[in-house]
Scaffold this active site. Structure first.
Site, PDB file in Angstrom:
ATOM      1  N   THR A 134       1.506   2.604  -6.586  1.00 15.09           N
ATOM      2  CA  THR A 134       2.136   2.754  -7.896  1.00 15.09           C
ATOM      3  C   THR A 134       3.088   1.619  -8.230  1.00 15.09           C
ATOM      4  OG1 THR A 134       3.818   4.074  -9.053  1.00 15.09           O
ATOM      5  CG2 THR A 134       3.771   4.283  -6.685  1.00 15.09           C
ATOM      6  N   GLU A 136       5.851   2.039  -9.325  1.00 15.90           N
ATOM      7  CA  GLU A 136       7.201   2.487  -8.974  1.00 15.90           C
ATOM      8  C   GLU A 136       7.739   1.753  -7.750  1.00 15.90           C
ATOM      9  OE1 GLU A 136       9.478   5.076 -10.183  1.00 15.90           O
ATOM     10  OE2 GLU A 136       8.377   4.631 -12.003  1.00 15.90           O
ATOM     11  N   TYR A 158      10.135   9.342  -4.370  1.00  9.04           N
ATOM     12  CA  TYR A 158       8.700   9.175  -4.651  1.00  9.04           C
ATOM     13  C   TYR A 158       8.257   7.758  -4.310  1.00  9.04           C
ATOM     14  CZ  TYR A 158       4.504   8.329  -7.466  1.00  9.04           C
ATOM     15  OH  TYR A 158       3.248   7.961  -7.885  1.00  9.04           O
ATOM     16  N   LYS A 162       5.776   6.283  -1.398  1.00 12.94           N
ATOM     17  CA  LYS A 162       4.565   5.530  -1.767  1.00 12.94           C
ATOM     18  C   LYS A 162       4.564   4.139  -1.129  1.00 12.94           C
ATOM     19  CE  LYS A 162       1.999   8.110  -4.593  1.00 12.94           C
ATOM     20  NZ  LYS A 162       0.545   8.294  -4.519  1.00 12.94           N
TER      21      LYS A 162
HETATM   22  P1  NAP Z   1      -1.465  14.479 -10.856  1.00  8.25           P
HETATM   23  O1  NAP Z   1      -2.166  14.798 -12.127  1.00  8.25           O
HETATM   24  O2  NAP Z   1      -0.084  14.984 -10.637  1.00  8.25           O
HETATM   25  O3  NAP Z   1      -2.400  15.002  -9.656  1.00  8.25           O
HETATM   26  C1  NAP Z   1      -1.908  15.081  -8.354  1.00  8.25           C
HETATM   27  C2  NAP Z   1      -2.947  15.759  -7.500  1.00  8.25           C
HETATM   28  O4  NAP Z   1      -2.458  15.851  -6.156  1.00  8.25           O
HETATM   29  C3  NAP Z   1      -3.273  17.194  -7.946  1.00  8.25           C
HETATM   30  O5  NAP Z   1      -4.645  17.416  -7.759  1.00  8.25           O
HETATM   31  C4  NAP Z   1      -2.475  18.011  -6.961  1.00  8.25           C
HETATM   32  O6  NAP Z   1      -2.998  19.311  -6.756  1.00  8.25           O
HETATM   33  C5  NAP Z   1      -2.658  17.173  -5.706  1.00  8.25           C
HETATM   34  N1  NAP Z   1      -1.692  17.492  -4.660  1.00  8.25           N
HETATM   35  C6  NAP Z   1      -0.354  17.622  -4.773  1.00  8.25           C
HETATM   36  N2  NAP Z   1       0.180  17.940  -3.591  1.00  8.25           N
HETATM   37  C7  NAP Z   1      -0.838  18.025  -2.712  1.00  8.25           C
HETATM   38  C8  NAP Z   1      -0.938  18.369  -1.334  1.00  8.25           C
HETATM   39  N3  NAP Z   1       0.147  18.688  -0.622  1.00  8.25           N
HETATM   40  N4  NAP Z   1      -2.152  18.363  -0.755  1.00  8.25           N
HETATM   41  C9  NAP Z   1      -3.272  18.071  -1.470  1.00  8.25           C
HETATM   42  N5  NAP Z   1      -3.244  17.757  -2.780  1.00  8.25           N
HETATM   43  C10 NAP Z   1      -2.045  17.739  -3.391  1.00  8.25           C
HETATM   44  O7  NAP Z   1      -1.408  12.898 -10.622  1.00  8.25           O
HETATM   45  P2  NAP Z   1      -2.308  11.749 -11.282  1.00  8.25           P
HETATM   46  O8  NAP Z   1      -1.613  11.261 -12.508  1.00  8.25           O
HETATM   47  O9  NAP Z   1      -3.706  12.184 -11.351  1.00  8.25           O
HETATM   48  O10 NAP Z   1      -2.126  10.600 -10.197  1.00  8.25           O
HETATM   49  C11 NAP Z   1      -3.036  10.476  -9.116  1.00  8.25           C
HETATM   50  C12 NAP Z   1      -2.379   9.662  -8.009  1.00  8.25           C
HETATM   51  O11 NAP Z   1      -2.046   8.375  -8.507  1.00  8.25           O
HETATM   52  C13 NAP Z   1      -1.092  10.243  -7.471  1.00  8.25           C
HETATM   53  O12 NAP Z   1      -1.042   9.933  -6.096  1.00  8.25           O
HETATM   54  C14 NAP Z   1       0.002   9.487  -8.208  1.00  8.25           C
HETATM   55  O13 NAP Z   1       1.179   9.446  -7.434  1.00  8.25           O
HETATM   56  C15 NAP Z   1      -0.659   8.132  -8.336  1.00  8.25           C
HETATM   57  N6  NAP Z   1      -0.270   7.321  -9.504  1.00  8.25           N
HETATM   58  C16 NAP Z   1      -0.370   7.836 -10.757  1.00  8.25           C
HETATM   59  C17 NAP Z   1      -0.072   7.045 -11.859  1.00  8.25           C
HETATM   60  C18 NAP Z   1      -0.173   7.579 -13.266  1.00  8.25           C
HETATM   61  O14 NAP Z   1       0.396   6.944 -14.166  1.00  8.25           O
HETATM   62  N7  NAP Z   1      -0.893   8.665 -13.505  1.00  8.25           N
HETATM   63  C19 NAP Z   1       0.347   5.709 -11.655  1.00  8.25           C
HETATM   64  C20 NAP Z   1       0.412   5.214 -10.351  1.00  8.25           C
HETATM   65  C21 NAP Z   1       0.082   6.017  -9.272  1.00  8.25           C
HETATM   66  P3  NAP Z   1      -2.587  20.557  -7.718  1.00  8.25           P
HETATM   67  O15 NAP Z   1      -3.517  20.472  -8.900  1.00  8.25           O
HETATM   68  O16 NAP Z   1      -2.835  21.717  -6.830  1.00  8.25           O
HETATM   69  O17 NAP Z   1      -1.155  20.361  -8.086  1.00  8.25           O
HETATM   70  O1  G4F Z   2       6.211  10.153 -17.727  1.00  6.21           O
HETATM   71  P1  G4F Z   2       7.167   9.917 -16.626  1.00  6.21           P
HETATM   72  O2  G4F Z   2       7.694  11.107 -15.907  1.00  6.21           O
HETATM   73  O3  G4F Z   2       6.439   8.908 -15.631  1.00  6.21           O
HETATM   74  P2  G4F Z   2       6.993   7.944 -14.485  1.00  6.21           P
HETATM   75  O4  G4F Z   2       8.305   8.345 -13.969  1.00  6.21           O
HETATM   76  O5  G4F Z   2       6.863   6.551 -14.993  1.00  6.21           O
HETATM   77  O6  G4F Z   2       5.939   8.194 -13.316  1.00  6.21           O
HETATM   78  C1  G4F Z   2       4.539   8.191 -13.572  1.00  6.21           C
HETATM   79  O7  G4F Z   2       4.055   6.876 -13.495  1.00  6.21           O
HETATM   80  C2  G4F Z   2       4.191   6.257 -12.198  1.00  6.21           C
HETATM   81  C3  G4F Z   2       3.589   4.842 -12.291  1.00  6.21           C
HETATM   82  O8  G4F Z   2       4.576   3.908 -12.572  1.00  6.21           O
HETATM   83  C4  G4F Z   2       3.431   7.093 -11.191  1.00  6.21           C
HETATM   84  F1  G4F Z   2       3.527   6.509  -9.976  1.00  6.21           F
HETATM   85  C5  G4F Z   2       3.984   8.506 -11.156  1.00  6.21           C
HETATM   86  O9  G4F Z   2       3.191   9.298 -10.282  1.00  6.21           O
HETATM   87  C6  G4F Z   2       3.898   9.112 -12.551  1.00  6.21           C
HETATM   88  O10 G4F Z   2       2.543   9.272 -12.890  1.00  6.21           O
HETATM   89  O11 G4F Z   2       8.422   9.109 -17.153  1.00  6.21           O
HETATM   90  C7  G4F Z   2       8.260   7.889 -17.864  1.00  6.21           C
HETATM   91  C8  G4F Z   2       9.614   7.471 -18.447  1.00  6.21           C
HETATM   92  C9  G4F Z   2      10.749   7.530 -17.414  1.00  6.21           C
HETATM   93  O12 G4F Z   2      11.526   6.361 -17.521  1.00  6.21           O
HETATM   94  C10 G4F Z   2      11.601   8.700 -17.848  1.00  6.21           C
HETATM   95  O13 G4F Z   2      12.991   8.530 -17.583  1.00  6.21           O
HETATM   96  O14 G4F Z   2       9.955   8.417 -19.464  1.00  6.21           O
HETATM   97  C11 G4F Z   2      11.328   8.728 -19.355  1.00  6.21           C
HETATM   98  N1  G4F Z   2      11.562  10.032 -19.952  1.00  6.21           N
HETATM   99  C12 G4F Z   2      12.364  10.272 -21.032  1.00  6.21           C
HETATM  100  N2  G4F Z   2      12.398  11.571 -21.303  1.00  6.21           N
HETATM  101  C13 G4F Z   2      11.082  11.210 -19.537  1.00  6.21           C
HETATM  102  C14 G4F Z   2      11.597  12.186 -20.396  1.00  6.21           C
HETATM  103  N3  G4F Z   2      10.222  11.521 -18.530  1.00  6.21           N
HETATM  104  C15 G4F Z   2       9.894  12.829 -18.388  1.00  6.21           C
HETATM  105  N4  G4F Z   2       9.023  13.157 -17.394  1.00  6.21           N
HETATM  106  N5  G4F Z   2      10.414  13.822 -19.178  1.00  6.21           N
HETATM  107  C16 G4F Z   2      11.264  13.545 -20.208  1.00  6.21           C
HETATM  108  O15 G4F Z   2      11.726  14.442 -20.927  1.00  6.21           O
END
Ligand code: NAP
Ligand code: G4F
Length: 365
Positions: A134, A136, A158, A162
């Site tokens: 990520t 992050e 987090y 990671k």
């Molecule tokens: P997500 O929608 O939150 O999905 C997370 C998945 O992990 C869900 O299927 C969840 O299962 C499963 N999980 C959580 N805890 C677990 C455990 N203990 N054992 C097995 N499975 C578990 O996340 P996503 O947005 O698809 O992201 C996928 C991956 O990419 C994550 O690793 C995230 O950190 C990483 N990532 C995401 C982004 C982004 O912007 N989306 C960016 C960079 C990296 P449940 O359905 O049961 O909760």
């Molecule tokens: O949508 P967010 O919670 O995503 P964040 O923290 O960027 O994390 C996501 O992206 C990461 C990749 O860079 C992944 F690794 C991670 O697993 C996840 O998918 O927040 C985005 C921004 C933050 O700066 C937060 O402070 O939105 C700001 N924000 C403002 N108001 C909020 C809110 N975020 C959330 N969740 N809820 C709010 O009400």
């Protein structure tokens, strides 16, 4: 013979898009799902329905948990995958501040458990491994845009977990010769995004405001910036990484960033509303320019103990080596999410579908 893929986190946003992509490419797709007291496979329902209409399903789910090494090892031994995509994680950054130990267990030790299973099963010369890293991990870096050479400066439990996983993946590649890759992905969203992430919270909130179900959206830091792409584009990049002759690390990003404030304005424009901002810090509100109704409020509970810097990615390496470029623009993304949430009614309708066939996906229900 079709290839076999195993996806952890298959029930999440990326898991559902990746499963769809791999099924389209002819893979047999297996996923690890957690046991839950209610259905958690809603995002996979469409894929299952699709398979019901044609040939036997090539999608199978297995109970398991990344905190439980024996379940992880057993599933890998049974499935004998060609490719493992580790997408499972406690993926909410703000939640990680309240659950640092659990987040570390899943996000840092989960990949260790998978890679140790690969080693102990002696399949390291056959299987290819993808780790969901990520942006992050760049955290408070001063460098912009960030690429594969940028120094890491994680700012949350987090991100630290990671980063452990990132180095673990590199170690198993270098020390044991496993085809293991880190996808350092910047934020990617979609109509399947979890409802507590800011983009989906906004689009679902607007849909509920338009239906009269809520009066305003309550947010935290409106000036946080993110490089937002579409999940559909990013799972294509994951797959491409595992098709390379060697494992490596790649940034996937759009190279364009926006503030949360701009996301709010763009999403409200979809329903014909212009937002006017008034006040400062947590007293700031967003009003409808015509009616004066307060549609956006701020609350400190959504602020984080520490925020990351201006995250914006440079995906030149992925473009050059993988031929990967993101297709959806920021405006396309917001539009697609708004259309979805206006049509389906956001969270309430999404979860109200009672999927009686869910157990049909399971080999060991
Ligand atoms: P997500 O929608 O939150 O999905 C997370 C998945 O992990 C869900 O299927 C969840 O299962 C499963 N999980 C959580 N805890 C677990 C455990 N203990 N054992 C097995 N499975 C578990 O996340 P996503 O947005 O698809 O992201 C996928 C991956 O990419 C994550 O690793 C995230 O950190 C990483 N990532 C995401 C982004 C982004 O912007 N989306 C960016 C960079 C990296 P449940 O359905 O049961 O909760
Ligand atoms: O949508 P967010 O919670 O995503 P964040 O923290 O960027 O994390 C996501 O992206 C990461 C990749 O860079 C992944 F690794 C991670 O697993 C996840 O998918 O927040 C985005 C921004 C933050 O700066 C937060 O402070 O939105 C700001 N924000 C403002 N108001 C909020 C809110 N975020 C959330 N969740 N809820 C709010 O009400």
């Amino acid at each position: 013979m079709s290839k076999i893929a195993l996806i952890t986190g298959i029930t999440g946003q990326d898991g559902s898009y990746l499963a769809q992509l791999l099924l389209t490419k002819g893979y047999e797709v297996h996923g690890i799902r957690r046991r839950a007291s209610s259905f958690n496979t809603m995002r996979l329902e469409a894929l299952h329905q699709h398979s019901l209409s044609g040939a036997p399903s090539r999608l199978r789910l297995h109970f398991g948990d990344l905190t439980d090494a024996s379940s992880v090892t057993q599933v890998i031994a049974k499935v004998q995958p060609d490719e493992i995509y580790n997408l499972g994680a406690q993926s909410h950054v703000n939640v990680s501040f309240g659950t640092p130990e659990y987040t570390t267990d899943v996000n840092a030790l989960g990949p260790v458990r998978i890679l140790e299973a690969i080693r102990s099963l002696k399949i390291g010369n056959k299987v290819r491994f993808y780790q969901a890293s990520t942006s992050e991990i760049f955290g408070a870096t001063q460098e912009a845009p960030q690429n594969e050479s940028t120094a890491f400066s994680p700012r949350s439990p987090y991100a630290i977990a990671k980063l452990h996983a990132y180095w673990t993946t590199r170690l198993y590649r270098q020390a044991y010769g496993v085809h293991a890759s880190n996808g350092i992905l910047f934020n990617h969203e979609s109509p399947m995004r979890g409802e507590t992430f800011v983009t989906r919270k906004i689009t679902r909130g607007i849909a509920d405001i338009e239906r009269g179900l809520q009066s305003s959206i309550v947010l935290g830091n409106l000036d946080a910036t993110r490089d937002w792409g579409h999940a559909r584009d990013y799972v294509e990049g994951m797959w491409r990484m595992l098709q390379q002759p060697e494992g490596d690390d790649y940034v996937l990003a759009t190279g364009v960033s926006h503030t949360v404030r701009t996301f709010v304005e763009t999403a409200f424009r979809h329903v014909g509303r212009t937002i006017i901002w008034e006040g400062e810090d947590l007293s700031e509100v967003g009003r409808d320019a015509v009616s004066g109704q307060v549609l956006v409020r701020c609350d400190g509970q959504h602020l984080r103990p520490s925020e990351v810097g201006a995250l914006i990615g440079d995906a030149s390496k992925a473009k050059a080596r993988l031929g990967w470029t993101p297709r959806a623009s920021f405006e396309d993304l917001v539009e697609e999410m708004m259309v979805h949430d206006m049509r389906l009614g956001g969270f309430s309708n999404f979860t109200s579908r009672a999927p009686s066939r869910q157990s049909g996906l399971l080999e060991s229900a």
